[in-house]
Every structure is written in structure tokens, then in C-alpha cells.
Motif scaffolding. Structure first.
Motif, PDB file in Angstrom:
ATOM      1  N   UNK A   1       0.834  -1.203   0.000  1.00  0.00           N
ATOM      2  CA  UNK A   1       0.000   0.000   0.000  1.00  0.00           C
ATOM      3  C   UNK A   1       0.866   1.250   0.000  1.00  0.00           C
ATOM      4  N   UNK A   2       1.913   1.268   0.798  1.00  0.00           N
ATOM      5  CA  UNK A   2       2.818   2.418   0.849  1.00  0.00           C
ATOM      6  C   UNK A   2       3.525   2.628  -0.490  1.00  0.00           C
ATOM      7  N   UNK A   3       3.954   1.540  -1.100  1.00  0.00           N
ATOM      8  CA  UNK A   3       4.618   1.602  -2.399  1.00  0.00           C
ATOM      9  C   UNK A   3       3.689   2.215  -3.453  1.00  0.00           C
ATOM     10  N   UNK A   4       2.464   1.755  -3.515  1.00  0.00           N
ATOM     11  CA  UNK A   4       1.499   2.275  -4.485  1.00  0.00           C
ATOM     12  C   UNK A   4       1.124   3.724  -4.174  1.00  0.00           C
ATOM     13  N   UNK A   5       1.045   4.060  -2.892  1.00  0.00           N
ATOM     14  CA  UNK A   5       0.749   5.426  -2.497  1.00  0.00           C
ATOM     15  C   UNK A   5       1.838   6.385  -2.985  1.00  0.00           C
ATOM     16  N   UNK A   6       3.103   6.012  -2.766  1.00  0.00           N
ATOM     17  CA  UNK A   6       4.218   6.853  -3.221  1.00  0.00           C
ATOM     18  C   UNK A   6       4.219   7.023  -4.734  1.00  0.00           C
ATOM     19  N   UNK A   7       3.974   5.943  -5.453  1.00  0.00           N
ATOM     20  CA  UNK A   7       3.942   6.008  -6.915  1.00  0.00           C
ATOM     21  C   UNK A   7       2.812   6.915  -7.391  1.00  0.00           C
ATOM     22  N   UNK A   8       1.654   6.832  -6.757  1.00  0.00           N
ATOM     23  CA  UNK A   8       0.513   7.662  -7.143  1.00  0.00           C
ATOM     24  C   UNK A   8       0.759   9.129  -6.802  1.00  0.00           C
ATOM     25  N   UNK A   9       1.371   9.385  -5.673  1.00  0.00           N
ATOM     26  CA  UNK A   9       1.596  10.745  -5.218  1.00  0.00           C
ATOM     27  C   UNK A   9       2.700  11.444  -6.004  1.00  0.00           C
ATOM     28  N   UNK A  10       3.827  10.784  -6.203  1.00  0.00           N
ATOM     29  CA  UNK A  10       4.993  11.411  -6.828  1.00  0.00           C
ATOM     30  C   UNK A  10       5.217  11.003  -8.279  1.00  0.00           C
ATOM     31  N   UNK A  11       4.656   9.887  -8.696  1.00  0.00           N
ATOM     32  CA  UNK A  11       4.929   9.356 -10.028  1.00  0.00           C
ATOM     33  C   UNK A  11       6.121   8.413  -9.971  1.00  0.00           C
ATOM     34  N   UNK A  12       6.111   7.414 -10.806  1.00  0.00           N
ATOM     35  CA  UNK A  12       7.167   6.394 -10.751  1.00  0.00           C
ATOM     36  C   UNK A  12       8.515   6.895 -11.252  1.00  0.00           C
ATOM     37  N   UNK A  13       8.547   8.035 -11.955  1.00  0.00           N
ATOM     38  CA  UNK A  13       9.810   8.582 -12.450  1.00  0.00           C
ATOM     39  C   UNK A  13      10.491   9.505 -11.446  1.00  0.00           C
ATOM     40  N   UNK A  14       9.794   9.888 -10.390  1.00  0.00           N
ATOM     41  CA  UNK A  14      10.373  10.751  -9.365  1.00  0.00           C
ATOM     42  C   UNK A  14      11.091   9.886  -8.331  1.00  0.00           C
ATOM     43  N   UNK A  15      12.229  10.347  -7.802  1.00  0.00           N
ATOM     44  CA  UNK A  15      12.952   9.530  -6.815  1.00  0.00           C
ATOM     45  C   UNK A  15      12.102   9.127  -5.611  1.00  0.00           C
TER      46      UNK A  15
END
Length: 85
Positions: free
Chosen positions: A37-51
Motif C-alpha cells: 500500500x505504501x509503495x502504491x501510495x508513493x507512486x501515485x503521489x509522486x509518479x514512478x519517475x520521481x525519486x
């Protein structure tokens, strides 16, 4: 400590053993629902191309070589850090 910092060797066998251990730990963590859930949250919030949106993957650990460590060590520890010794 001085010898550890001034004469590091980064043995390949120890690096491989540590990589295998960390990859196994990461695989176990990636099976936990809160981690996913945390992994998907970070990807949704910042985008997968952002560090901040990128999560560590087993392939990231496996690509680290002794040469990578040696180059980092040389740049970080021998660029103005002799005061520690």
C-alpha cells in the motif's frame, strides 16, 4: 575504525552474500500488505519517475558491483575527509 575507513577492500564474496540477504529481506517485505500500500501510495503521489515515487527493487540491489562501491568510497571518503583519520 581508522583501518576500516582507510583500507577498505569490499570483498566480492561478502558483497554477494549481503546482496542475497537484502534481496531476500526485500522480497519478504514486498509480501506485506502495508508495504505494498505504501509503495502504491508513493507512486501515485509522486509518479514512478520521481525519486520519491521509486521503490527499491531486487534488481536495484543486484546491479551494485564492487566497482560501484569502490568509486563511491573514493569520492566520498577521500575528498576532504582525512580529518577523520
Amino acid at each position: 575504525l581508522t583501518e576500516l575507513l582507510s583500507a577498505a577492500t569490499f570483498p566480492s564474496q561478502q558483497l554477494q552474500r549481503l546482496q542475497q540477504l537484502k534481496i531476500q529481506e526485500l522480497k519478504v517485505e514486498n509480501e506485506k500488505s502495508n508495504r505494498l500500500a505504501y509503495k502504491h501510495f508513493k507512486e501515485a503521489l509522486f509518479g514512478s519517475n520521481h525519486p520519491y515515487g521509486h521503490s527499491l527493487m531486487p534488481a536495484d540491489i543486484a546491479t551494485v558491483t564492487r566497482d560501484h562501491l569502490w568509486t563511491y568510497y573514493q569520492k566520498q571518503w577521500f575528498t576532504g575527509c582525512q580529518v577523520l583519520l
